[in-house]
Write a protein that holds these residues in place. Structure first.
Motif, mmCIF file in Angstrom:
data_model
loop_
_atom_site.group_PDB
_atom_site.id
_atom_site.type_symbol
_atom_site.label_atom_id
_atom_site.label_comp_id
_atom_site.label_asym_id
_atom_site.label_seq_id
_atom_site.Cartn_x
_atom_site.Cartn_y
_atom_site.Cartn_z
ATOM 1 N N GLU A 1 36.964 52.072 19.884
ATOM 2 C CA GLU A 1 37.398 51.449 18.543
ATOM 3 C C GLU A 1 37.153 49.998 18.446
ATOM 4 O OE1 GLU A 1 40.703 53.005 15.894
ATOM 5 O OE2 GLU A 1 41.518 53.221 17.723
ATOM 6 N N THR A 2 36.710 49.642 17.515
ATOM 7 C CA THR A 2 36.759 48.075 17.315
ATOM 8 C C THR A 2 37.905 47.365 16.974
ATOM 9 O OG1 THR A 2 36.122 48.279 14.856
ATOM 10 C CG2 THR A 2 34.343 48.550 16.515
ATOM 11 N N ILE A 3 37.874 46.069 17.294
ATOM 12 C CA ILE A 3 39.113 45.346 16.798
ATOM 13 C C ILE A 3 39.425 45.454 15.359
ATOM 14 C CG2 ILE A 3 40.065 43.059 16.679
ATOM 15 C CD1 ILE A 3 38.918 42.201 19.385
ATOM 16 N N LYS A 4 38.354 45.445 14.424
ATOM 17 C CA LYS A 4 38.441 45.495 13.009
ATOM 18 C C LYS A 4 39.327 46.625 12.426
ATOM 19 C CE LYS A 4 36.387 45.427 8.482
ATOM 20 N NZ LYS A 4 37.142 46.378 7.883
ATOM 21 N N ASN A 5 39.063 47.897 13.170
ATOM 22 C CA ASN A 5 39.545 49.350 13.036
ATOM 23 C C ASN A 5 41.115 49.219 13.293
ATOM 24 O OD1 ASN A 5 37.501 50.254 11.844
ATOM 25 N ND2 ASN A 5 36.774 51.541 13.566
ATOM 26 N N VAL A 6 41.445 48.638 14.666
ATOM 27 C CA VAL A 6 42.809 48.478 15.127
ATOM 28 C C VAL A 6 43.619 47.521 14.316
ATOM 29 C CG1 VAL A 6 44.169 48.056 17.021
ATOM 30 C CG2 VAL A 6 41.974 49.084 17.428
ATOM 31 N N THR A 7 42.759 46.298 13.872
ATOM 32 C CA THR A 7 43.845 45.376 13.178
ATOM 33 C C THR A 7 44.237 46.073 11.498
ATOM 34 O OG1 THR A 7 42.527 43.656 14.127
ATOM 35 C CG2 THR A 7 43.827 43.068 12.286
ATOM 36 N N ASP A 8 43.256 46.774 11.125
ATOM 37 C CA ASP A 8 43.648 47.353 9.870
ATOM 38 C C ASP A 8 44.772 48.444 10.009
ATOM 39 O OD1 ASP A 8 41.454 46.059 8.586
ATOM 40 O OD2 ASP A 8 40.068 47.300 8.558
ATOM 41 N N ARG A 9 44.578 49.040 10.926
ATOM 42 C CA ARG A 9 45.836 50.072 11.341
ATOM 43 C C ARG A 9 47.056 49.269 11.709
ATOM 44 N NH1 ARG A 9 43.330 53.017 14.338
ATOM 45 N NH2 ARG A 9 43.921 52.557 16.582
ATOM 46 N N VAL A 10 47.053 48.265 12.282
ATOM 47 C CA VAL A 10 48.348 47.466 12.539
ATOM 48 C C VAL A 10 48.716 46.920 11.456
ATOM 49 C CG1 VAL A 10 49.203 45.406 13.547
ATOM 50 C CG2 VAL A 10 47.369 46.622 14.966
ATOM 51 N N ARG A 11 47.974 46.439 10.327
ATOM 52 C CA ARG A 11 48.635 46.099 9.180
ATOM 53 C C ARG A 11 49.174 47.075 8.351
ATOM 54 N NH1 ARG A 11 43.403 43.237 8.680
ATOM 55 N NH2 ARG A 11 43.630 40.896 9.206
ATOM 56 N N THR B 1 34.108 43.597 18.234
ATOM 57 C CA THR B 1 34.322 43.680 20.113
ATOM 58 C C THR B 1 35.296 45.038 19.947
ATOM 59 O OG1 THR B 1 34.557 41.447 20.355
ATOM 60 C CG2 THR B 1 35.473 42.818 22.046
ATOM 61 N N VAL B 2 34.669 46.033 20.789
ATOM 62 C CA VAL B 2 35.692 47.284 21.154
ATOM 63 C C VAL B 2 36.281 47.213 22.156
ATOM 64 C CG1 VAL B 2 33.691 48.566 20.779
ATOM 65 C CG2 VAL B 2 33.892 48.093 23.188
ATOM 66 N N LEU B 3 37.839 47.900 22.003
ATOM 67 C CA LEU B 3 39.033 47.875 23.090
ATOM 68 C C LEU B 3 38.653 47.787 24.322
ATOM 69 C CD1 LEU B 3 41.814 49.614 21.052
ATOM 70 C CD2 LEU B 3 41.052 47.158 20.943
ATOM 71 N N GLY B 4 37.609 48.737 24.514
ATOM 72 C CA GLY B 4 37.127 49.022 26.085
ATOM 73 C C GLY B 4 36.776 47.479 27.068
ATOM 74 N N GLU B 5 36.258 46.845 26.022
ATOM 75 C CA GLU B 5 35.701 45.413 26.610
ATOM 76 C C GLU B 5 36.838 44.640 26.921
ATOM 77 O OE1 GLU B 5 32.706 43.845 23.998
ATOM 78 O OE2 GLU B 5 31.465 45.601 24.183
ATOM 79 N N ILE B 6 38.002 44.631 26.292
ATOM 80 C CA ILE B 6 38.870 43.368 26.218
ATOM 81 C C ILE B 6 40.213 43.963 26.778
ATOM 82 C CG2 ILE B 6 38.110 42.194 24.658
ATOM 83 C CD1 ILE B 6 40.265 42.989 22.646
ATOM 84 N N MET B 7 40.433 45.422 26.827
ATOM 85 C CA MET B 7 41.774 45.740 27.605
ATOM 86 C C MET B 7 42.055 45.466 28.983
ATOM 87 S SD MET B 7 40.809 49.726 27.946
ATOM 88 C CE MET B 7 39.807 50.641 29.131
ATOM 89 N N ARG B 8 43.212 45.391 29.439
ATOM 90 C CA ARG B 8 43.711 45.175 30.713
ATOM 91 C C ARG B 8 43.923 46.549 31.312
ATOM 92 N NH1 ARG B 8 48.065 41.127 29.148
ATOM 93 N NH2 ARG B 8 47.700 42.114 27.113
ATOM 94 N N THR B 9 43.384 46.683 32.271
ATOM 95 C CA THR B 9 43.638 47.963 33.032
ATOM 96 C C THR B 9 44.690 48.230 34.095
ATOM 97 O OG1 THR B 9 41.637 47.327 34.451
ATOM 98 C CG2 THR B 9 41.160 48.687 32.372
#
Length: 448
Positions: free
Chosen positions: A144-154, A191-199
């Motif tokens: 998922e992209t940050i945009k999709n997630v941000t929209d869901r957060v709102r 940016t997709v979550l897989g690129e910035i997530m902490r594992t």
């Protein structure tokens, strides 16, 4: 205070609109304080003055005993609607304090999805991470992209208890990473979550004790802790406010067990009669009486020594009290270390025994020299002072070890170390103290 008087007057006059206008003008903390000051007949009017969704947040803030009071005052339908608006973990906590029949009655009044969520948590053993977790949290997919997630957060922010973390799961629901709100702000929308997530994740199994969850949140300075099953499937989260409640509950529970006055949660929240309080404490007192008979038997076995030097009896309370006091101090320190997890950081039994022995030896030496000098000077008997001083030195050395080791051994048996309560340690150390005192006195009796 003027507003309070106006609210009291509105409640007394059944002025619903006036009450609502004044009540919602207060801070939530002030609303709670006001509610506590209302007379019982005016508390009943809350059901008519406030809608269930309006009162639910205030209801969640209340202690179990306060919630049970309202459960007796309000109608079952109103309480059922309150529960339907509560966070799932808070609803579960409330229901666990109710008799099973009443809890089932309330569950039957809830919407199907809410009831299933609550029943899922109720299926876990009490005081486990799964039983206190919150099912309301934000989830994202690796692709998922940050945009999709941000929209869901709102869109979901008002419905979610905490929006500080987005938990990243794969297609099977397995927890693979976490992204914070800061990460969403600092990176581009595409940016997709897989690129910035902490594992490097910190999580807790649903079957773990709730104290483990509290400890992890504290050690890693987290706002929320993910809860997973054995296959790392994401089940829920435990938030820092839940941990505060856990710490209070566990501290209270340990204190009661430490004092040998433990009772169940449901009993603790109900108004108790004098008989019920006495009944809870009576078994422990009877057990301790029988343990105390060991001390009495020891004194009796050294009757000849006492007959020869009656003055020895005058110092029995000092020996016993000192042994009990240092043992209880060591017990408190040991339970504290176990509770905060220091026993997981390499504190082996041998090291603890040696350290506590040295502490006891130092305390015993100081106390023994002091009391020995007092006896030698004021009673004019240097040998008696030496006997008492040596006895106190050895007794305190042993007592600190006993107080520290017993809870550690009990903990290794997967039993709550707080059950090694103060009275038990005191009784055990009394016995050791008397044995040491009279043994030394008997050996040196011919010199007295």
């Amino acid at each position: 205070m003027m507003n309070y008087e106006k609210i009291f007057k509105a409640a007394k006059q059944n002025d619903r609109e006036g009450f609502r206008a004044l009540f919602f003008g207060l801070h939530v903390k002030d609303q709670m304080d006001l509610f506590h000051t209302l007379y019982p007949q005016n508390k009943r009017k809350i059901e008519d003055f406030l809608m269930p969704d309006e009162f639910a947040k205030l209801f969640e803030w209340m202690t179990p005993s306060e919630q049970q009071e309202l459960h007796e005052i309000f109608s079952i339908d109103y309480i059922g609607q309150l529960v339907s608006y509560m966070e799932v973990d808070n609803a579960v906590k409330f229901l666990t304090y109710l008799p099973d029949q009443e809890a089932t009655q309330l569950l039957d009044l809830l919407p199907t999805d809410k009831r299933h969520s609550i029943e899922e948590l109720l299926a876990f053993e009490p005081e486990t991470a799964g039983s206190i977790m919150n099912k309301s949290y934000l989830v994202g997919r690796v692709e998922e992209t940050i945009k999709n997630v941000t929209d869901r957060v709102r869109r979901l922010a008002e419905e979610i208890e905490t929006v500080y973390y987005i938990y990243v799961v794969d297609n099977s629901g397995k927890l693979t990473g976490v992204v914070s709100l800061r990460d969403l702000i600092l990176h581009a929308e595409e940016t997709v979550l897989g690129e910035i997530m902490r594992t490097r994740l910190v999580s807790v199994r649903a079957t773990e004790d709730q104290e483990i969850a509290a400890l992890l949140l504290q050690e890693y300075d987290l706002v929320a802790l993910p809860v997973t099953d054995a296959s790392e499937q994401m089940l829920g989260i435990i938030t820092v406010d839940d941990v505060m409640d856990i710490i209070v509950e566990e501290t209270t529970e340990d204190f009661k067990e430490f004092s040998a006055i433990s009772k169940s949660k449901k009993q603790a929240t109900n108004e108790e009669s004098t008989w019920s309080i006495a009944r809870e404490r009576l078994p422990w007192i009877i057990i301790l009486i029988f343990l105390g008979m060991i001390s009495a038997g020891l004194i009796n076995s050294f009757e000849e020594t006492l007959n020869e030097v009656v003055l020895l009896a005058a110092f029995i309370p000092i020996i016993m009290d000192s042994a009990g006091n240092v043992g209880t101090q060591s017990l408190a320190v040991a339970v504290r270390k176990i509770t905060i997890g220091e026993n997981r950081k390499g504190n082996h039994l041998g090291k603890v025994v040696w350290q506590e022995f040295l502490v006891g030896a130092i305390l015993g030496l100081a106390a023994g020299v002091t009391l020995g000098l007092v006896v030698a000077i004021f009673y004019g008997n240097s040998l008696l002072g030496l006997i008492i001083g040596i006895s106190l030195w050895i007794t305190l050395s042993v007592s600190t070890v006993v107080g520290a080791v017993i809870p550690i051994l009990i903990n290794k048996l997967n039993i709550d170390p707080a059950v090694a309560s103060g009275p038990f340690i005191t009784t055990i150390n009394d016995t050791f103290g008397l044995l040491i005192y009279f043994s030394i006195a008997t050996q040196l009796l011919h010199l007295l």
